[in-house]
Design an enzyme around this catalytic site. Structure first.
Site, PDB file in Angstrom:
ATOM      1  CG  HIS A  66     -11.595 -50.043   2.536  1.00 16.16           C
ATOM      2  ND1 HIS A  66     -12.629 -49.175   2.831  1.00 16.16           N
ATOM      3  CD2 HIS A  66     -12.187 -51.173   2.093  1.00 16.16           C
ATOM      4  CE1 HIS A  66     -13.787 -49.758   2.572  1.00 16.16           C
ATOM      5  NE2 HIS A  66     -13.553 -50.978   2.143  1.00 16.16           N
ATOM      6  CG  ASP A 178     -17.737 -51.930   2.880  1.00 15.78           C
ATOM      7  OD1 ASP A 178     -16.494 -52.017   2.910  1.00 15.78           O
ATOM      8  OD2 ASP A 178     -18.379 -51.711   1.824  1.00 15.78           O
ATOM      9  CD  GLU A 212     -12.526 -50.483  -1.346  1.00 13.96           C
ATOM     10  OE1 GLU A 212     -12.778 -51.438  -2.090  1.00 13.96           O
ATOM     11  OE2 GLU A 212     -13.434 -49.773  -0.829  1.00 13.96           O
ATOM     12  CD  GLU A 213     -16.346 -48.046  -0.159  1.00 17.70           C
ATOM     13  OE1 GLU A 213     -16.783 -48.286  -1.314  1.00 17.70           O
ATOM     14  OE2 GLU A 213     -16.553 -48.803   0.808  1.00 17.70           O
ATOM     15  CG  ASP A 235     -13.170 -54.780   1.452  1.00 15.52           C
ATOM     16  OD1 ASP A 235     -14.217 -54.499   2.074  1.00 15.52           O
ATOM     17  OD2 ASP A 235     -12.649 -53.997   0.641  1.00 15.52           O
ATOM     18  CG  HIS A 322     -21.989 -49.839  -0.316  1.00 15.53           C
ATOM     19  ND1 HIS A 322     -21.520 -49.234  -1.457  1.00 15.53           N
ATOM     20  CD2 HIS A 322     -20.901 -50.311   0.333  1.00 15.53           C
ATOM     21  CE1 HIS A 322     -20.193 -49.333  -1.499  1.00 15.53           C
ATOM     22  NE2 HIS A 322     -19.802 -49.993  -0.413  1.00 15.53           N
TER      23      HIS A 322
END
Length: 357
Positions: A66, A178, A212-213, A235, A322
């Site tokens: 992603h 990410d 994706e998030e 991922d 994150h």
């Protein structure tokens, strides 16, 4: 990692691509993939895929990562010029105060700071993590009119201004690893497969999907469009080798220990088995994770499209997910590229990834 490959990686990691506004990064990814792929295409919402054609009777393999990153979105601007936001994806407000942000407005990028009331004068009795609506961005404006003059309105996205840097001899640290690292890896897989002396029988799609998030929307659209015979999703996963992480709850995954293979749920037993076999043959270290229900990745929306797509999740260990100090090991990146490349080379025209009864 060649100099050109490294330059692409660092440029991609430094290019803001918040969910729903991924075009900046997607253009750079597509430009790089065009150097190796037979063609690069995109859909209405901006998911991009690079195709390396195989034989007419071969299987169709999709590697998917992603493209988007977490961030914020302008929700309200008060008369004093302070900007209030909502989260885009899983932004961690516990780390937000006192950080620089870039807001992408109609007149370009505007730098701001998320205010942090000084420790001397704030009420610290039963102090708690702020709620997202309590965060206020200061761009140096004195009124809502000055904010508007800067080209900022409700609906504009923002990300932290922190970039990427090399940390120690073999690690990367920064924002949006990410899953911009995933986009880099699948592009490198296409590059290596394109340099083979002979074409694979398998047609390979490298898909860099949007959104994706917030639910895997881009992956759902592209899986339905391409309907490959087998899919491997790439991922990140939580490296649990840091203080204060309970391995009994979250499993044991080490930074530098190699890519992780997930078992259960969306992960097809035959696809996972093939990945293990390939890793053993190529002497690539891998780690293992359990997923009794869902993976929390695009795998969850890909595997059940139409009549089903045999799928598996390969994850790159990542510390501090994150946050603006996400950390990855470059050896894990290389081992993941090697694993996906070898997997593609292992797929034969007559291979069937299915549960036989």
């Amino acid at each position: 990692m060649s100099p050109s490959s490294k330059a692409f990686l660092l440029d991609l990691l430094s290019t803001p691509s918040p969910t729903g506004f991924e075009a900046r990064g997607q253009r750079k990814w597509a430009a790089y993939a065009r150097k190796f792929a037979d063609r690069v295409e995109s859909d209405a919402y901006g998911s991009a895929w690079a195709t390396l054609d195989g034989g007419t009777n071969g299987r169709r393999l999709m590697f998917e990562a992603h493209a988007d990153e977490i961030g914020y979105m302008v929700k309200y601007i008060n008369k004093h010029g302070f900007i209030f936001v909502d989260r885009v994806g899983g932004s961690d407000v516990a780390t937000a105060r006192g950080r620089r942000v870039d807001i992408f407005g109609d007149k370009g990028t505007v730098r701001g700071v998320i205010g942090n009331t000084a420790i001397h004068i704030r009420d610290r009795t039963d102090e708690k993590v702020p709620k997202v609506h309590e965060l206020a961005i200061d761009i140096g404006a004195s009124s809502d009119k000055e904010v508007a003059k800067a080209g900022i309105r409700v609906g504009h996205p923002a990300v932290y201004a922190d970039g990427v840097e090399e940390l120690g001899p073999d690690k990367l640290c920064g924002r949006a690893l990410d899953n911009r690292l995933g986009g880099y890896i699948i592009a490198e897989v296409i590059a290596r497969l394109a340099k083979r002396k002979s074409r694979l029988p398998t047609t390979v799609y490298a898909v860099n999907a949007v959104q994706e998030e917030i639910g895997g929307h881009g992956a759902r659209m592209i899986a339905h469009r391409l309907m490959p015979d087998v899919a491997v999703v790439l991922d990140v996963t939580h490296a649990t080798d840091t203080p204060h992480v309970d391995e009994k709850k979250h499993g044991e995954i080490k930074l530098g220990g190699g890519p992780s293979l997930t078992h259960g749920g969306a992960n097809h037993v035959e696809v996972v088995k093939r990945l293990i076999e390939v890793a053993e043959q190529e002497k690539i270290p891998v780690q293992h994770e359990a997923s009794s229900r869902s993976t929390g990745t695009d795998t969850d929306v890909i595997f059940h499209q139409q009549s089903g797509i045999p799928s598996a999740l390969v994850s790159l260990p990542l510390r501090y997910m994150h946050s603006v100090v996400e950390m990855a090991h470059l050896q894990d990146v290389e081992h993941t590229i090697q694993l996906l490349t070898a997997f593609a080379e292992s797929v034969k025209a007559k291979d069937e990834f299915r549960v036989k009864l």
